[in-house]
Design a protein around this motif. Structure first.
Motif, short mmCIF file in Angstrom:
data_model
loop_
_atom_site.label_atom_id
_atom_site.label_comp_id
_atom_site.label_asym_id
_atom_site.label_seq_id
_atom_site.Cartn_x
_atom_site.Cartn_y
_atom_site.Cartn_z
N GLU A 117 1.15 32.35 37.17
CA GLU A 117 0.62 32.15 35.82
C GLU A 117 -0.52 31.14 35.83
N SER A 118 -0.37 30.10 36.63
CA SER A 118 -1.41 29.08 36.75
C SER A 118 -2.68 29.68 37.36
N GLU A 119 -2.50 30.50 38.39
CA GLU A 119 -3.65 31.15 39.02
C GLU A 119 -4.37 32.06 38.03
N LYS A 120 -3.61 32.80 37.22
CA LYS A 120 -4.21 33.68 36.21
C LYS A 120 -5.01 32.87 35.20
N ARG A 121 -4.43 31.74 34.77
CA ARG A 121 -5.14 30.88 33.81
C ARG A 121 -6.43 30.35 34.42
N GLU A 122 -6.37 29.95 35.69
CA GLU A 122 -7.57 29.44 36.36
C GLU A 122 -8.65 30.51 36.45
N ILE A 123 -8.25 31.75 36.72
CA ILE A 123 -9.22 32.85 36.78
C ILE A 123 -9.84 33.07 35.40
N GLU A 124 -9.01 33.06 34.36
CA GLU A 124 -9.52 33.24 33.00
C GLU A 124 -10.48 32.11 32.63
N ILE A 125 -10.11 30.88 32.96
CA ILE A 125 -10.97 29.73 32.66
C ILE A 125 -12.28 29.85 33.42
N SER A 126 -12.21 30.27 34.66
CA SER A 126 -13.41 30.44 35.48
C SER A 126 -14.35 31.49 34.87
#
Length: 117
Positions: free
Chosen positions: A82-91
Motif C-alpha cells: 500500500e505504501s509503494e502504491k501511494r508513493e507511485i501515485e504521489i510520484s
C-alpha cells in the motif's frame, strides 16, 4: 541447552546444517532476527546491524518472519504494498505538477519575448 540447540525456528535450524562454524556470524544474525520478531525490542546498535542484514539478506529475513509470525508478516507486506502504491501515485502527481509548472514557465518565457524552440 545452548544458544544453537535451543533454536525454535526450523528455517534457522536448517541454515545451521548448511553453515560452517567460520560463518556463524550469519547464524547469529538470523538469531537476532528471530529475537526481534519474537520479543519486538532490541538495542539501538543491534537495530542498525539488523537493518543492514535485512537489506543484504531479505530472503532470510522474510522466511523467518513467515515462519514465526505469518499473520504479522502478511500485515506488514500488505502495508508495504500500500505504501509503494501511494508513493507511485504521489510520484505521478509530482511529475504532472512539474510538467504543468514547466509549461507555465515556457508560456511566461514566450510572453517575455524568449524563443521557445
Amino acid at each position: 541447552m545452548g544458544k544453537y540447540t535451543d533454536i525454535k525456528c526450523n528455517y534457522i535450524q536448517q541454515k545451521i546444517k548448511e553453515t560452517s562454524w567460520k560463518n556463524r556470524r550469519y547464524i547469529n544474525m538470523l538469531l537476532l532476527t528471530q529475537k526481534y520478531i519474537k520479543v519486538g525490542r532490541i538495542g539501538l546498535g543491534s537495530a542498525h546491524i539488523l537493518h543492514d542484514f535485512k537489506s543484504k539478506h531479505s530472503e532470510d529475513y522474510e522466511a523467518i518472519w513467515q515462519e514465526l509470525e505469518p499473520k504479522e508478516y502478511a500485515r506488514i507486506k500488505k502495508a508495504e504494498l500500500e505504501s509503494e502504491k501511494r508513493e507511485i501515485e504521489i510520484s505521478k502527481v509530482r511529475e504532472k505538477e512539474a510538467e504543468a509548472l514547466e509549461l507555465a514557465e515556457k508560456e511566461d518565457w514566450a510572453l517575455a519575448g524568449g524563443k521557445t524552440e
